[in-house]
Design an enzyme around this catalytic site. Structure first.
Site, PDB file in Angstrom:
ATOM      1  N   CYS A 196       0.854  -0.909   0.487  1.00  0.00           N
ATOM      2  CA  CYS A 196       0.244   0.070  -0.499  1.00  0.00           C
ATOM      3  C   CYS A 196       0.647   1.213   0.059  1.00  0.00           C
ATOM      4  CB  CYS A 196      -1.098   0.198   0.891  1.00  0.00           C
ATOM      5  SG  CYS A 196      -2.005  -1.185   1.614  1.00  0.00           S
ATOM      6  N   HIS A 254      -2.569   7.269   3.816  1.00  0.00           N
ATOM      7  CA  HIS A 254      -3.474   5.881   3.145  1.00  0.00           C
ATOM      8  C   HIS A 254      -5.220   6.222   3.714  1.00  0.00           C
ATOM      9  CE1 HIS A 254      -3.820   2.489   1.175  1.00  0.00           C
ATOM     10  NE2 HIS A 254      -3.637   1.911   2.962  1.00  0.00           N
ATOM     11  N   ASN A 307      -9.705  -0.019   1.102  1.00  0.00           N
ATOM     12  CA  ASN A 307      -8.629   0.361   0.543  1.00  0.00           C
ATOM     13  C   ASN A 307      -7.835   0.115  -0.596  1.00  0.00           C
ATOM     14  OD1 ASN A 307      -5.836  -0.242   1.104  1.00  0.00           O
ATOM     15  ND2 ASN A 307      -6.096  -1.504   2.627  1.00  0.00           N
TER      16      ASN A 307
END
Ligand SMILES: CC(C)(COP(=O)(O)OP(=O)(O)OC[C@H]1O[C@@H](n2cnc3c(N)ncnc32)[C@H](O)[C@@H]1OP(=O)(O)O)[C@@H](O)C(=O)NCCC(=O)NCCS
Length: 313
Positions: A112, A238, A268
């Site tokens: 990520c 994030h 996500n």
């Protein structure tokens, strides 16, 4: 030389999957998912739309926004954990599909945190003087490696892509400071299982790590840029979980309206999450030239990365 973002583009697939989808077959609820994660819905790509297709759509937009031609791109870096194949890479596929010159192309894997690693890598190549326009893409189709029967992870992930052209920018714009790091001891808390290819996660451990590292890292890069939190116009963390994001925002002492939130719409999306949020804020007119943005990511590895950038070409 000031290195920054000369062009930008984002893309999400059309299919919207809201929380009721999971209520239908898992022991979960819209209320639990919303309260515990901030996610209301996410986008999932179709079977025939793989990571390279998402990356392509975002890249076309970024090249156009930069006002350059495909042949002006002299390197491609794709941050992804979900490439169509292990090789050829998504970057290889983009080089061909976008009609680029036969330039260097590679995928880069920092889960990520990938888009942060991509930007920082591209910056170094631009500063070397050997490259002028590097296409950096964060693209993931997490839906293809998500265990839909695991209620701890099934609800979290979505698909999407964002792309930036990294190169020289004018005035005092561009990347002011950055930090990238990793701690392999936490690898066991978030990984792709070899036997099944599916994501496995110890949510509680990842949560603790994320809260600590997002707050610490973003505080350090703001300082490193010679700025204070008061100088920050937009904080773009994030988009993993609204509670993690909120704790980082509070650590910086920023008001709510200065944090970008797109986790409610996209979940996500791993390497795509920070660029999708940038895309949302650009579309809403909430990012202007010369604004100071703080981008901070974390993810499997465990990895993290932060960038302070003065926006504009
Ligand atoms: C996934 C996450 C929301 C779970 O929240 P949590 O408070 O850590 O929850 P836990 O896993 O400790 O579980 C608490 C309870 O909720 C339950 N639960 C887990 N998922 C659930 C769901 N989808 N619906 C309802 N209940 C759920 C658990 O079974 C547990 O029940 P129990 O107390 O009866 O055993 C949270 O850990 C998280 O967001 N972690 C970070 C994940 C992340 O960011 N990953 C990506 C990194 S890039």
């Amino acid at each position: 030389m000031n290195v920054g973002i000369k062009g930008f583009g984002a893309y999400v697939p059309e299919r919207v999957v809201d929380n009721s989808y999971f209520e239908a077959y898992l022991d979960t609820s819209d209320e639990w998912i919303s309260q515990m994660t901030g996610i209301k819905e996410r986008r999932w790509a179709d079977k025939n739309q793989d990571t390279s297709h998402l990356a392509y759509e975002a890249s076309v937009r970024a090249i156009e926004d930069a006002g350059i031609k495909p042949e002006d791109v002299d390197m491609v870096i794709v941050a992804t954990s979900t490439g169509d194949h292990r090789f050829p890479t998504v970057a290889n596929m983009l080089q061909e599909r976008l009609g680029l010159t036969k330039v260097a192309s590679m995928d880069q894997l920092a889960a990520c945190t990938g888009f942060m690693y991509g930007i920082v890598t591209a910056r170094a190549f631009i500063l070397s003087g050997d490259y002028k326009n590097i296409l950096v893409v964060g693209a993931d189709k997490l839906s293809k490696i998500t265990d839909l029967n695991d209620r701890g992870t099934a609800i979290l992930f979505g698909d999407g892509a964002g792309a930036a052209i990294i190169g020289e920018v004018s005035g005092n714009r561009g990347i002011l400071s950055y930090e990238v790091g990793s701690d392999g001891i936490g690898g066991k808390y978030l990984y792709q299982e070899q036997e099944t290819d599916l994501i496995r996660m110890n949510g509680r451990e990842v949560f603790k790590f994320a809260v600590r590292v997002m707050g610490d890292s973003s505080t350090r890069v703001v300082e490193k840029a010679g700025l204070t939190p008061d100088d920050v116009d937009m904080f773009i963390p994030h988009q993993a979980n609204i509670r993690i994001m909120e704790s980082a925002r509070q650590r910086l002492g920023l008001p709510k309206e200065k944090m970008s939130v797109s986790v409610d719409k996209y979940g996500n999306t791993s390497a795509a999450s920070i660029p999708l949020s940038i895309g949302q804020e650009l579309e809403n007119g909430r990012i202007k030239d010369d604004d100071i943005l703080v981008l901070v990511g974390f993810g499997g590895g465990l990895t993290w990365g932060s960038v302070v950038i003065r926006w504009g070409k």
